[in-house]
Design a protein around this motif. Structure first.
Motif, PDB file in Angstrom:
ATOM      1  N   LEU A   1       0.818  -1.207   0.000  1.00 36.49           N
ATOM      2  CA  LEU A   1       0.000   0.000   0.000  1.00 36.49           C
ATOM      3  C   LEU A   1       0.857   1.264   0.000  1.00 36.49           C
ATOM      4  O   LEU A   1       0.524   2.247  -0.668  1.00 36.49           O
ATOM      5  CB  LEU A   1      -0.955   0.001   1.192  1.00 36.49           C
ATOM      6  CG  LEU A   1      -2.051  -1.070   1.155  1.00 36.49           C
ATOM      7  CD1 LEU A   1      -2.842  -1.069   2.455  1.00 36.49           C
ATOM      8  CD2 LEU A   1      -2.967  -0.871  -0.038  1.00 36.49           C
TER       9      LEU A   1
ATOM     10  N   THR B   1       1.882   2.236  -3.352  1.00 35.89           N
ATOM     11  CA  THR B   1       0.871   2.817  -4.236  1.00 35.89           C
ATOM     12  C   THR B   1       0.710   4.322  -4.025  1.00 35.89           C
ATOM     13  O   THR B   1       0.034   4.973  -4.814  1.00 35.89           O
ATOM     14  CB  THR B   1      -0.505   2.142  -4.040  1.00 35.89           C
ATOM     15  OG1 THR B   1      -0.989   2.432  -2.716  1.00 35.89           O
ATOM     16  CG2 THR B   1      -0.426   0.641  -4.275  1.00 35.89           C
TER      17      THR B   1
ATOM     18  N   LYS C   1      -4.699   8.507   3.279  1.00 32.85           N
ATOM     19  CA  LYS C   1      -4.846   7.525   2.199  1.00 32.85           C
ATOM     20  C   LYS C   1      -4.543   6.114   2.707  1.00 32.85           C
ATOM     21  O   LYS C   1      -5.263   5.168   2.390  1.00 32.85           O
ATOM     22  CB  LYS C   1      -3.917   7.854   1.030  1.00 32.85           C
ATOM     23  CG  LYS C   1      -4.371   8.998   0.168  1.00 32.85           C
ATOM     24  CD  LYS C   1      -3.367   9.249  -0.944  1.00 32.85           C
ATOM     25  CE  LYS C   1      -3.802  10.344  -1.854  1.00 32.85           C
ATOM     26  NZ  LYS C   1      -4.599   9.886  -2.978  1.00 32.85           N
TER      27      LYS C   1
ATOM     28  N   THR D   1      -7.346   4.752   5.025  1.00 36.41           N
ATOM     29  CA  THR D   1      -8.489   4.291   4.240  1.00 36.41           C
ATOM     30  C   THR D   1      -8.195   2.940   3.595  1.00 36.41           C
ATOM     31  O   THR D   1      -9.013   2.022   3.654  1.00 36.41           O
ATOM     32  CB  THR D   1      -8.845   5.328   3.147  1.00 36.41           C
ATOM     33  OG1 THR D   1      -9.143   6.575   3.781  1.00 36.41           O
ATOM     34  CG2 THR D   1     -10.021   4.874   2.313  1.00 36.41           C
ATOM     35  N   SER D   2      -7.011   2.831   3.005  1.00 39.40           N
ATOM     36  CA  SER D   2      -6.634   1.573   2.350  1.00 39.40           C
ATOM     37  C   SER D   2      -6.518   0.432   3.355  1.00 39.40           C
ATOM     38  O   SER D   2      -6.908  -0.695   3.073  1.00 39.40           O
ATOM     39  CB  SER D   2      -5.296   1.733   1.619  1.00 39.40           C
ATOM     40  OG  SER D   2      -5.410   2.697   0.601  1.00 39.40           O
TER      41      SER D   2
ATOM     42  N   ASN E   1      -9.878  -0.806   4.367  1.00 36.91           N
ATOM     43  CA  ASN E   1     -10.411  -1.631   3.279  1.00 36.91           C
ATOM     44  C   ASN E   1      -9.790  -3.025   3.269  1.00 36.91           C
ATOM     45  O   ASN E   1     -10.420  -3.980   2.811  1.00 36.91           O
ATOM     46  CB  ASN E   1     -10.194  -0.947   1.929  1.00 36.91           C
ATOM     47  CG  ASN E   1     -11.037   0.292   1.767  1.00 36.91           C
ATOM     48  OD1 ASN E   1     -12.035   0.478   2.462  1.00 36.91           O
ATOM     49  ND2 ASN E   1     -10.622   1.168   0.870  1.00 36.91           N
ATOM     50  N   GLU E   2      -8.552  -3.132   3.739  1.00 37.48           N
ATOM     51  CA  GLU E   2      -7.861  -4.422   3.818  1.00 37.48           C
ATOM     52  C   GLU E   2      -8.149  -5.157   5.134  1.00 37.48           C
ATOM     53  O   GLU E   2      -7.676  -6.259   5.344  1.00 37.48           O
ATOM     54  CB  GLU E   2      -6.345  -4.226   3.677  1.00 37.48           C
ATOM     55  CG  GLU E   2      -5.908  -3.716   2.323  1.00 37.48           C
ATOM     56  CD  GLU E   2      -6.001  -4.763   1.215  1.00 37.48           C
ATOM     57  OE1 GLU E   2      -5.876  -5.963   1.520  1.00 37.48           O
ATOM     58  OE2 GLU E   2      -6.198  -4.348   0.061  1.00 37.48           O
TER      59      GLU E   2
END
Length: 180
Positions: A120, A123, A166, A169-170, A173-174
């Motif tokens: 992550l 990214t 960011k 949030t990621s 989601n994981e």
């Protein structure tokens, strides 16, 4: 503005020793930027060669370590541009995990989470990656990060905030719960 640092009082061996005390940090930072150990080794050599040649230009506006990190960042990004490999890896041992109690199961998930976090972080936009790695892994101050990246402290704060947002949030989601 401070004067140039005077290294003339040091013997050559003392000067080399002073520089090489930061060798492992330079190698690690180069590795985090490039994701390749062989590149990190080459970059480390190049950083110390450049530092040695430019030592007379070093001013005490920052620590020697911060100056070396700035050179490392620039050389590492040159390598990345040449090879257009923009992967970055983050050793997340310094990140603080939220867990009720230690167990083998938690250790298993923590190690899997580290791989996901590394992915992550990779990214994130390059500017966010740099700020996040210097803050989370190297625990550099805002001022040091600004100096290394040659940006304002306000930009460091903004990028760090946005990178954390960011990533948070990621991570949610994981299904990963850590404080960043």
């Amino acid at each position: 503005m401070r004067e140039h640092q005077d290294f003339s009082g040091l013997e050559k061996s003392q000067l080399v020793e002073t520089l090489t005390t930061h060798q492992q940090d330079v190698r690690n930072y180069a590795y985090y930027i490039t994701g390749k150990q062989d590149w990190a080794d080459e970059i480390t050599q190049e950083v110390f060669l450049k530092a040695w040649k430019a030592l007379h230009l070093f001013r005490q506006e920052s620590s020697l370590r911060t100056w070396l990190f700035t050179i490392t960042r620039n050389v590492s990004h040159d390598y990345r541009r040449k090879c257009s490999d923009k992967r970055i890896w983050l050793e997340t041992t310094t990140l603080r995990y939220i867990e009720a109690s230690p167990s083998a199961e938690n250790d298993f998930f923590k190690n899997n989470d580290k791989k996901t976090i590394c992915k992550l972080v990779g990214t994130l936009p390059s500017g966010f990656q740099d700020v996040f790695v210097l803050d989370a892994n190297y625990e550099r101050s805002m001022e040091e990060i600004a100096h290394i990246l040659q940006i304002s402290i306000g930009t460091v704060k903004s990028r760090l905030y946005r990178a954390r947002r960011k990533l948070s949030t990621s991570l949610v989601n994981e299904g990963i719960q850590i404080r960043i």
